[in-house]
Design an enzyme around this catalytic site. Structure first.
Site, PDB file in Angstrom:
ATOM      1  N   TYR A  38       0.847  -1.202   0.000  1.00 56.56           N
ATOM      2  CA  TYR A  38       0.000   0.000   0.000  1.00 56.56           C
ATOM      3  C   TYR A  38       0.870   1.235   0.000  1.00 56.56           C
ATOM      4  CZ  TYR A  38      -3.598   3.270   1.763  1.00 56.56           C
ATOM      5  OH  TYR A  38      -4.483   4.309   1.922  1.00 56.56           O
ATOM      6  N   ASP A  82      -6.552   9.743  -2.650  1.00 53.47           N
ATOM      7  CA  ASP A  82      -7.392  10.733  -1.968  1.00 53.47           C
ATOM      8  C   ASP A  82      -8.700  10.949  -2.738  1.00 53.47           C
ATOM      9  OD1 ASP A  82      -5.506  10.989   0.040  1.00 53.47           O
ATOM     10  OD2 ASP A  82      -4.640  12.835  -0.716  1.00 53.47           O
ATOM     11  N   HIS A 107      -7.587   3.607  -4.391  1.00 46.92           N
ATOM     12  CA  HIS A 107      -8.853   3.921  -3.724  1.00 46.92           C
ATOM     13  C   HIS A 107      -9.095   5.417  -3.807  1.00 46.92           C
ATOM     14  CE1 HIS A 107      -7.392   5.393   0.233  1.00 46.92           C
ATOM     15  NE2 HIS A 107      -6.632   4.332   0.345  1.00 46.92           N
ATOM     16  N   CYS A 117      -7.493  13.370   7.396  1.00 41.49           N
ATOM     17  CA  CYS A 117      -7.340  11.953   7.735  1.00 41.49           C
ATOM     18  C   CYS A 117      -8.732  11.428   8.094  1.00 41.49           C
ATOM     19  CB  CYS A 117      -6.404  11.821   8.932  1.00 41.49           C
ATOM     20  SG  CYS A 117      -6.591  10.258   9.808  1.00 41.49           S
ATOM     21  N   ARG A 152     -13.866   4.456  -1.487  1.00 44.24           N
ATOM     22  CA  ARG A 152     -13.833   4.638  -0.032  1.00 44.24           C
ATOM     23  C   ARG A 152     -14.927   5.623   0.345  1.00 44.24           C
ATOM     24  NH1 ARG A 152      -8.769   7.216   3.524  1.00 44.24           N
ATOM     25  NH2 ARG A 152     -10.020   8.804   4.573  1.00 44.24           N
ATOM     26  N   GLU A 182     -14.561   3.768   5.749  1.00 47.41           N
ATOM     27  CA  GLU A 182     -13.540   4.344   6.620  1.00 47.41           C
ATOM     28  C   GLU A 182     -14.039   4.501   8.058  1.00 47.41           C
ATOM     29  OE1 GLU A 182     -10.703   4.643   7.465  1.00 47.41           O
ATOM     30  OE2 GLU A 182      -9.723   6.510   6.862  1.00 47.41           O
ATOM     31  N   ASN A 204      -9.557  -0.782   7.359  1.00 51.44           N
ATOM     32  CA  ASN A 204      -8.345   0.014   7.588  1.00 51.44           C
ATOM     33  C   ASN A 204      -8.004  -0.031   9.075  1.00 51.44           C
ATOM     34  OD1 ASN A 204      -6.362   1.965   7.725  1.00 51.44           O
ATOM     35  ND2 ASN A 204      -7.754   3.689   7.412  1.00 51.44           N
TER      36      ASN A 204
HETATM   37  C1  LIG Z   1      -5.483   5.165   5.124  1.00 55.63           C
HETATM   38  C2  LIG Z   1      -5.145   6.603   5.091  1.00 55.63           C
HETATM   39  O1  LIG Z   1      -6.017   7.254   4.182  1.00 55.63           O
HETATM   40  C3  LIG Z   1      -3.727   6.831   4.573  1.00 55.63           C
HETATM   41  O2  LIG Z   1      -3.504   7.858   3.907  1.00 55.63           O
HETATM   42  O3  LIG Z   1      -2.864   6.003   4.867  1.00 55.63           O
HETATM   43  C4  LIG Z   1      -5.237   7.287   6.492  1.00 55.63           C
HETATM   44  C5  LIG Z   1      -4.456   6.581   7.569  1.00 55.63           C
HETATM   45  C6  LIG Z   1      -4.249   7.330   8.871  1.00 55.63           C
HETATM   46  O4  LIG Z   1      -4.213   8.573   8.872  1.00 55.63           O
HETATM   47  O5  LIG Z   1      -4.045   6.671   9.892  1.00 55.63           O
HETATM   48  C7  LIG Z   1      -6.713   7.443   6.865  1.00 55.63           C
HETATM   49  O6  LIG Z   1      -7.277   6.520   7.475  1.00 55.63           O
HETATM   50  O7  LIG Z   1      -7.290   8.487   6.520  1.00 55.63           O
HETATM   51 MG   LIG Z   2      -5.261   8.633   2.953  1.00 51.65          MG
END
Ligand SMILES: C[C@](O)(C(=O)O)[C@H](CC(=O)O)C(=O)O
Ligand SMILES: [Mg+2]
Length: 291
Positions: A38, A82, A107, A117, A152, A182, A204
């Site tokens: 990832y 994003d 994603h 986040c 997502r 999420e 996640n």
């Molecule tokens: C998965 C995520 O989008 C990421 O960019 O890794 C983040 C991870 C995090 O900030 O812990 C998210 O969950 O938004």
């Molecule tokens: Mg992210």
């Protein structure tokens, strides 16, 4: 793309997908035995640019890191794009460039462009119709059917479970192959979501967020197909680096921190250093050293 995410999913259930913030981390994950990688949007922002995960990085910033990883490891790479980096044409370009970079899956999320986040308060999301347009633009731009598009939704925290499921179903109708709900807070929520949607779901399991650190077994029991560890190695690397810097400053030497370090021989083994050197020796033996 060398291996698809679908192939990896067929061989492990649930499939652990581990974050790699750079090419070397990707090699380490591969050599540890992982089957999928990832590239985290937060990871690109934090590790490569020293920025917070607030939608500041661009397509090219993420692509550069993605290319470095796909060059270093054949494992399928899921990339966090994003909100897709703009409108429909930008999203199409994102998909085409990711395919060209050898990425296996992306994603794309339903937060507004000024995203946060997913585990922070005060998120805002676009309308369901706008999210569906994002997914359609991504699906329409895909040229390789092995390239996976994951939708997502950040709706749970903003509008609740029913909205998250409705949005997910609309995304599947628009062609999304996989779903990423999420910031779920319980196994019951994962169970309800998985039962409702009928396509593979990712959990996640990021640390210090809203989702408890459920095990893969627990998540599989709730119907989850993929378990994401986006920043786990990065967080550990960061703590180790902080400790090393502190010891050098405080002690005037690094001896107390050596136990935290990967020895040179292990670095070389991970990189295949000796094979490179042997090749160099063979080339010199054949062609002479031009120094
Ligand atoms: C998965 C995520 O989008 C990421 O960019 O890794 C983040 C991870 C995090 O900030 O812990 C998210 O969950 O938004
Ligand atoms: Mg992210």
């Amino acid at each position: 793309m060398k291996q698809s995410l679908f192939d990896a999913m067929a061989s492990s259930r649930p499939l652990a997908i581990v974050g790699a913030v750079n090419a070397y981390s990707a090699m380490q994950a591969e050599q540890a035995g992982h089957r999928a990688l990832y590239l985290s949007g937060a990871g690109v922002a934090n590790a490569s640019f020293g920025l917070p995960d607030l939608g500041i990085t661009s397509l090219n910033d993420v692509l550069e890191d993605a290319r470095r990883i796909t060059a270093a490891s054949p494992l399928p790479l899921l990339v966090d794009v994003d909100t897709g980096f703009g409108g429909a044409f930008n999203i199409a370009r994102t998909v085409k460039e990711m395919e060209r970079a050898g990425v296996a899956a992306i994603h794309i999320e339903d937060q507004v462009a000024q995203k946060r986040c997913g585990h922070r308060p005060n998120k805002a999301i676009v309308s369901r119709a706008e999210m569906v347009d994002r997914v359609k633009a991504a699906v329409d731009a895909r040229t390789d059917s092995r390239f996976a598009i994951m939708a997502r939704t950040d709706a749970l925290a903003v509008e609740g479970m029913d909205s998250a499921v409705e949005r997910a179903l609309a995304c599947v109708e628009a062609g999304a192959d996989l779903l990423f709900p999420e910031a779920m807070e319980s196994l019951e929520q994962y169970r309800a979501f998985c039962d409702a949607v009928g396509v593979p779901v990712l959990a996640n399991i990021t640390e210090f967020g809203k989702t408890p650190l459920f095990s893969q077994q627990e998540l599989a029991g709730a119907g989850v197909a993929m378990v994401l560890y986006p920043l786990s190695a990065f967080r550990a690397m960061s703590r180790a680096a902080e400790t090393v810097y502190r010891h050098i400053l405080q002690d005037g030497h690094q001896r107390e921190a050596v136990a935290l370090m990967q020895p040179r021989e292990e670095l070389y083994r991970t990189l295949g250093y000796h094979d490179y050197e042997a090749k160099l020796d063979a080339l010199f033996a054949q062609g002479g050293n031009h120094d």
